[in-house]
Design an enzyme around this catalytic site. Structure first.
Site, mmCIF file in Angstrom:
data_model
loop_
_atom_site.group_PDB
_atom_site.id
_atom_site.type_symbol
_atom_site.label_atom_id
_atom_site.label_comp_id
_atom_site.label_asym_id
_atom_site.label_seq_id
_atom_site.Cartn_x
_atom_site.Cartn_y
_atom_site.Cartn_z
ATOM 1 N N LYS A 163 -7.758 -10.825 -13.055
ATOM 2 C CA LYS A 163 -8.277 -12.168 -12.461
ATOM 3 C C LYS A 163 -9.627 -12.340 -13.615
ATOM 4 O O LYS A 163 -9.692 -13.455 -14.092
ATOM 5 C CB LYS A 163 -8.966 -11.819 -11.061
ATOM 6 C CG LYS A 163 -7.968 -11.718 -9.878
ATOM 7 C CD LYS A 163 -8.491 -11.860 -8.592
ATOM 8 C CE LYS A 163 -9.848 -10.912 -8.241
ATOM 9 N NZ LYS A 163 -8.977 -9.367 -8.009
ATOM 10 N N ARG A 165 -13.461 -13.694 -0.152
ATOM 11 C CA ARG A 165 -12.849 -12.346 0.169
ATOM 12 C C ARG A 165 -12.569 -12.376 1.569
ATOM 13 O O ARG A 165 -11.580 -11.304 2.060
ATOM 14 C CB ARG A 165 -13.481 -11.153 -0.017
ATOM 15 C CG ARG A 165 -13.877 -10.815 -1.459
ATOM 16 C CD ARG A 165 -14.674 -9.529 -1.502
ATOM 17 N NE ARG A 165 -15.430 -9.547 -3.078
ATOM 18 C CZ ARG A 165 -14.756 -8.764 -3.806
ATOM 19 N NH1 ARG A 165 -13.617 -8.419 -3.773
ATOM 20 N NH2 ARG A 165 -15.393 -8.779 -5.014
ATOM 21 N N ARG A 171 -8.620 0.946 -18.115
ATOM 22 C CA ARG A 171 -9.186 -0.332 -18.778
ATOM 23 C C ARG A 171 -10.660 -0.088 -19.146
ATOM 24 O O ARG A 171 -11.251 0.854 -18.748
ATOM 25 C CB ARG A 171 -9.458 -1.133 -17.615
ATOM 26 C CG ARG A 171 -9.717 -2.426 -17.829
ATOM 27 C CD ARG A 171 -9.774 -3.613 -16.768
ATOM 28 N NE ARG A 171 -10.326 -3.182 -15.489
ATOM 29 C CZ ARG A 171 -10.357 -4.115 -14.502
ATOM 30 N NH1 ARG A 171 -9.659 -5.161 -14.374
ATOM 31 N NH2 ARG A 171 -11.102 -3.595 -13.388
ATOM 32 N N ARG A 217 -15.607 1.659 -16.577
ATOM 33 C CA ARG A 217 -16.200 1.544 -15.078
ATOM 34 C C ARG A 217 -15.920 2.944 -14.520
ATOM 35 O O ARG A 217 -15.071 3.499 -14.350
ATOM 36 C CB ARG A 217 -15.171 0.436 -14.070
ATOM 37 C CG ARG A 217 -15.777 -0.939 -14.543
ATOM 38 C CD ARG A 217 -15.083 -1.938 -14.006
ATOM 39 N NE ARG A 217 -15.136 -1.782 -12.707
ATOM 40 C CZ ARG A 217 -15.059 -2.830 -11.911
ATOM 41 N NH1 ARG A 217 -14.323 -3.790 -11.917
ATOM 42 N NH2 ARG A 217 -14.963 -2.560 -10.428
ATOM 43 N N ARG A 223 -10.314 0.445 -2.563
ATOM 44 C CA ARG A 223 -10.532 -1.081 -3.146
ATOM 45 C C ARG A 223 -9.159 -1.767 -2.543
ATOM 46 O O ARG A 223 -9.370 -2.930 -2.201
ATOM 47 C CB ARG A 223 -10.897 -0.996 -4.200
ATOM 48 C CG ARG A 223 -12.440 -0.785 -4.488
ATOM 49 C CD ARG A 223 -12.656 -0.367 -6.072
ATOM 50 N NE ARG A 223 -12.605 -1.406 -6.879
ATOM 51 C CZ ARG A 223 -12.320 -1.499 -8.252
ATOM 52 N NH1 ARG A 223 -12.006 -0.156 -8.702
ATOM 53 N NH2 ARG A 223 -12.314 -2.542 -8.896
#
Ligand SMILES: [Zn+2]
Length: 213
Positions: A13, A87, A126, A160, A171
């Site tokens: 996103k 959310r 990532r 991260r 998550r």
């Protein structure tokens, strides 16, 4: 034109939001960025945010809605991308009311579809440029061989800390429980457009462009 990017963590996103910012001059509203910015803004709302966060409490929906409202008021003709908000169904209702009040309707909701196994592979690969935030991925978009960011030339990259499989599963579960009902919610409103989020970044961007019409 206001849009929401919807999809599980790691669906890309943020990457696609940045594309839209560049291609269409839209403004990306991510909750985390808005909270950080508010803390240092010195406004009354910023003061509230700082107090809540300093107490270690979660920022309430009405604070986030208040921050979004400040953005809408500061740029009445702007186009906004909501990334990471709403959310929950309650947040979706509150955002809908806010946009109605400002006469800036939601154009559509882009659902980025990806499967779990692919997500795990993608998110653990990532990293982002420490200087400009450009996103890289060991599998699909590696950091160049010379070790320099293609955008800014920076040489430091961040992974991260929570980009590991266990925390991703937590998550994902939160997404399925809390956020995935929004897919049905926006479908019922006739606002939902789904794109395959697993393709190359350019292909996904093209699919989103097509969905936006
Ligand atoms: Zn960079």
């Amino acid at each position: 034109m206001n849009i929401i990017l919807l999809g599980p963590p790691g669906a890309g996103k943020g990457t696609q939001a940045r594309r839209l910012v560049e291609a269409r001059g839209m403004t990306q509203l991510s909750t985390g960025d808005m909270l950080r910015e508010a803390r240092t803004s010195g406004t009354e709302m910023g003061q509230r945010v700082a107090e809540v966060m300093d107490r270690g409490e979660l920022v309430t929906d009405d604070i986030v809605i208040g921050l979004i409202e400040e953005k809408l008021e500061a740029d009445p003709d702007g186009s906004f991308i909501f990334d990471g908000f709403p959310r929950t169904l309650a947040q979706a209702d509150a955002l809908g009311d806010l946009l109605d009040r400002h006469g800036t309707p939601l154009h559509c909701v882009i659902e980025m579809q990806v499967d779990d196994a692919a997500l795990v592979a993608r998110i653990t690969a990532r990293s982002t440029c420490a200087s400009c935030g450009e996103v890289y991925n060991d599998l699909t978009r590696p950091i160049p061989d010379d070790g320099k960011c293609v955008v800014c030339g920076g040489t430091e990259f961040i992974r991260r800390a929570d980009d590991n499989e266990e925390s991703l599963k937590t998550r994902l579960l939160a997404y399925y429980k809390q956020t995935s009902p929004l897919i049905g919610y926006y479908y019922a409103k006739g606002a939902l457009k789904s794109v395959d989020g697993l393709g190359e970044i350019d292909a996904v961007a093209a699919a989103i462009e097509e969905a936006l019409g």
